[in-house]
Design a protein around this motif. Structure first.
Motif, short mmCIF file in Angstrom:
data_model
loop_
_atom_site.label_atom_id
_atom_site.label_comp_id
_atom_site.label_asym_id
_atom_site.label_seq_id
_atom_site.Cartn_x
_atom_site.Cartn_y
_atom_site.Cartn_z
N LEU A 168 -10.92 -9.98 -35.68
CA LEU A 168 -11.00 -10.80 -36.89
C LEU A 168 -9.84 -10.45 -37.81
O LEU A 168 -9.49 -9.28 -37.97
CB LEU A 168 -12.32 -10.56 -37.62
CG LEU A 168 -13.55 -11.19 -37.00
CD1 LEU A 168 -14.81 -10.82 -37.80
CD2 LEU A 168 -13.42 -12.70 -36.93
N LYS A 169 -9.25 -11.47 -38.39
CA LYS A 169 -8.15 -11.28 -39.33
C LYS A 169 -8.20 -12.40 -40.35
O LYS A 169 -8.90 -13.40 -40.15
CB LYS A 169 -6.81 -11.25 -38.59
CG LYS A 169 -6.51 -12.53 -37.84
CD LYS A 169 -5.19 -12.45 -37.11
CE LYS A 169 -4.91 -13.81 -36.47
NZ LYS A 169 -3.55 -13.99 -36.13
N PRO A 170 -7.49 -12.27 -41.46
CA PRO A 170 -7.50 -13.34 -42.47
C PRO A 170 -7.09 -14.68 -41.88
O PRO A 170 -6.26 -14.75 -40.97
CB PRO A 170 -6.48 -12.86 -43.50
CG PRO A 170 -6.41 -11.39 -43.32
CD PRO A 170 -6.64 -11.15 -41.84
N GLU A 216 -9.76 -23.92 -38.22
CA GLU A 216 -10.52 -24.71 -37.24
C GLU A 216 -11.11 -23.81 -36.16
O GLU A 216 -12.26 -24.01 -35.73
CB GLU A 216 -9.63 -25.79 -36.61
CG GLU A 216 -9.20 -26.89 -37.57
CD GLU A 216 -10.36 -27.71 -38.11
OE1 GLU A 216 -11.36 -27.90 -37.39
OE2 GLU A 216 -10.26 -28.17 -39.26
N ALA A 217 -10.35 -22.82 -35.71
CA ALA A 217 -10.86 -21.89 -34.69
C ALA A 217 -12.03 -21.08 -35.25
O ALA A 217 -13.03 -20.84 -34.56
CB ALA A 217 -9.73 -20.96 -34.22
N ALA A 218 -11.91 -20.66 -36.51
CA ALA A 218 -12.99 -19.90 -37.14
C ALA A 218 -14.25 -20.76 -37.29
O ALA A 218 -15.37 -20.29 -37.06
CB ALA A 218 -12.53 -19.37 -38.50
N LEU A 219 -14.07 -22.02 -37.66
CA LEU A 219 -15.21 -22.93 -37.76
C LEU A 219 -15.89 -23.13 -36.41
O LEU A 219 -17.12 -23.16 -36.33
CB LEU A 219 -14.77 -24.29 -38.31
CG LEU A 219 -14.43 -24.36 -39.79
CD1 LEU A 219 -13.93 -25.77 -40.15
CD2 LEU A 219 -15.61 -23.98 -40.66
N GLU A 226 -21.16 -12.62 -39.91
CA GLU A 226 -21.15 -12.47 -41.37
C GLU A 226 -19.72 -12.36 -41.91
O GLU A 226 -19.35 -13.01 -42.88
CB GLU A 226 -21.95 -11.23 -41.76
CG GLU A 226 -22.09 -11.07 -43.26
CD GLU A 226 -22.98 -9.90 -43.63
OE1 GLU A 226 -22.95 -9.53 -44.82
OE2 GLU A 226 -23.70 -9.35 -42.77
N VAL A 227 -18.89 -11.56 -41.25
CA VAL A 227 -17.50 -11.40 -41.68
C VAL A 227 -16.74 -12.72 -41.49
O VAL A 227 -15.95 -13.13 -42.35
CB VAL A 227 -16.81 -10.24 -40.93
CG1 VAL A 227 -15.32 -10.20 -41.22
CG2 VAL A 227 -17.46 -8.91 -41.31
N LEU A 228 -17.00 -13.40 -40.39
CA LEU A 228 -16.38 -14.69 -40.13
C LEU A 228 -16.71 -15.69 -41.24
O LEU A 228 -15.83 -16.40 -41.73
CB LEU A 228 -16.84 -15.21 -38.77
CG LEU A 228 -16.19 -16.47 -38.23
CD1 LEU A 228 -14.69 -16.25 -38.01
CD2 LEU A 228 -16.85 -16.87 -36.92
N SER A 272 -13.63 -17.69 -48.06
CA SER A 272 -12.44 -17.34 -48.82
C SER A 272 -11.33 -18.37 -48.63
O SER A 272 -10.68 -18.80 -49.59
CB SER A 272 -11.96 -15.95 -48.39
OG SER A 272 -10.75 -15.63 -49.01
N TYR A 273 -11.11 -18.78 -47.39
CA TYR A 273 -10.08 -19.78 -47.09
C TYR A 273 -10.40 -21.11 -47.78
O TYR A 273 -9.53 -21.74 -48.38
CB TYR A 273 -9.95 -19.97 -45.58
CG TYR A 273 -8.83 -20.90 -45.19
CD1 TYR A 273 -7.51 -20.45 -45.10
CD2 TYR A 273 -9.07 -22.24 -44.91
CE1 TYR A 273 -6.48 -21.30 -44.74
CE2 TYR A 273 -8.05 -23.10 -44.55
CZ TYR A 273 -6.75 -22.63 -44.47
OH TYR A 273 -5.72 -23.48 -44.12
N GLU A 274 -11.66 -21.52 -47.69
CA GLU A 274 -12.06 -22.80 -48.31
C GLU A 274 -11.93 -22.75 -49.82
O GLU A 274 -11.50 -23.73 -50.44
CB GLU A 274 -13.50 -23.14 -47.91
CG GLU A 274 -13.63 -23.56 -46.48
CD GLU A 274 -15.06 -23.82 -46.04
OE1 GLU A 274 -15.24 -24.46 -44.99
OE2 GLU A 274 -16.01 -23.39 -46.74
N ALA A 275 -12.29 -21.64 -50.44
CA ALA A 275 -12.19 -21.52 -51.89
C ALA A 275 -10.74 -21.65 -52.35
O ALA A 275 -10.45 -22.23 -53.39
CB ALA A 275 -12.77 -20.18 -52.36
N LYS A 276 -9.83 -21.13 -51.54
CA LYS A 276 -8.41 -21.17 -51.89
C LYS A 276 -7.78 -22.53 -51.59
O LYS A 276 -6.98 -23.04 -52.37
CB LYS A 276 -7.67 -20.08 -51.12
CG LYS A 276 -6.22 -19.95 -51.49
CD LYS A 276 -5.59 -18.77 -50.77
CE LYS A 276 -4.12 -18.62 -51.14
NZ LYS A 276 -3.50 -17.50 -50.43
N HIS A 277 -8.14 -23.13 -50.46
CA HIS A 277 -7.48 -24.36 -50.02
C HIS A 277 -8.25 -25.65 -50.28
O HIS A 277 -7.66 -26.73 -50.25
CB HIS A 277 -7.15 -24.25 -48.53
CG HIS A 277 -6.12 -23.21 -48.25
ND1 HIS A 277 -6.44 -21.90 -47.99
CD2 HIS A 277 -4.77 -23.27 -48.23
CE1 HIS A 277 -5.34 -21.21 -47.80
NE2 HIS A 277 -4.31 -22.02 -47.94
#
Length: 127
Positions: free
Chosen positions: A4-6, A14-17, A39-41, A47-52
Motif C-alpha cells: 500500500l502506498k499513497p 481506480e485500482a484502489a477502488l 481499512e488502510v485502503l 484522502s485522495y477523494e477529499a483532495k481531488h
C-alpha cells in the motif's frame, strides 16, 4: 498483494477502488491482515477523494429543509430555534438571513453542521 502506498493519480485511484470493491464483496475477518489492509485502503481512497473531488457544503436553507424532512419536522417545530412562525417562513423562503443566534440553536438542537449554516445563501430575496 501489492504494497500500500499513497494514491497519486487517477489510475492508482481506480485500482484502489477495484481492490476496495473486492473487499466489500468478500468482507475480511475482523482484525485480520486483510481487514487492516481494507481499512488502510479506505483511508487512502478517502484522502485522495477529499483532495481531488471535494464536496461543497449544502446551502444553509437546503440543509435546514433536509434536516426537517429527515426528522419529520414542520415549520412550527423550528420556532424555538428561529422565532415566531412568520420569522420561520421568512428564513425558509429566503426573505431574511439567519442570525448567529439562530445558527447556534439550529446547530445545537437539530445537529445541522455549523459550517453549512454559516455560509451566506446566494439566493436571499429581500424585496
Amino acid at each position: 498483494m501489492k504494497e500500500l502506498k499513497p494514491i497519486r493519480n487517477d489510475n492508482e485511484y481506480e485500482a484502489a477502488l477495484a481492490e476496495a470493491s473486492y473487499f466489500i464483496d468478500h468482507e475480511p475477518a475482523p482484525k485480520s491482515k486483510k481487514a487492516d489492509r481494507f481499512e488502510v485502503l479506505l483511508m487512502l481512497i478517502e484522502s485522495y477523494e477529499a483532495k481531488h473531488y471535494p464536496i461543497d457544503l449544502p446551502d444553509p436553507i437546503e440543509a435546514i429543509k433536509f434536516r426537517m424532512d429527515q426528522a419529520g419536522l414542520r415549520p412550527k417545530d423550528l420556532q424555538p430555534m428561529i422565532g415566531g412562525l412568520n420569522r420561520v417562513y421568512e428564513i425558509l423562503n429566503r426573505k431574511r438571513p439567519l442570525t448567529l443566534k439562530m445558527i447556534w440553536k439550529l446547530h445545537s438542537m437539530l445537529g445541522i453542521p455549523a459550517e453549512s449554516l454559516i455560509q451566506q445563501s446566494d439566493e436571499l430575496h429581500i424585496a
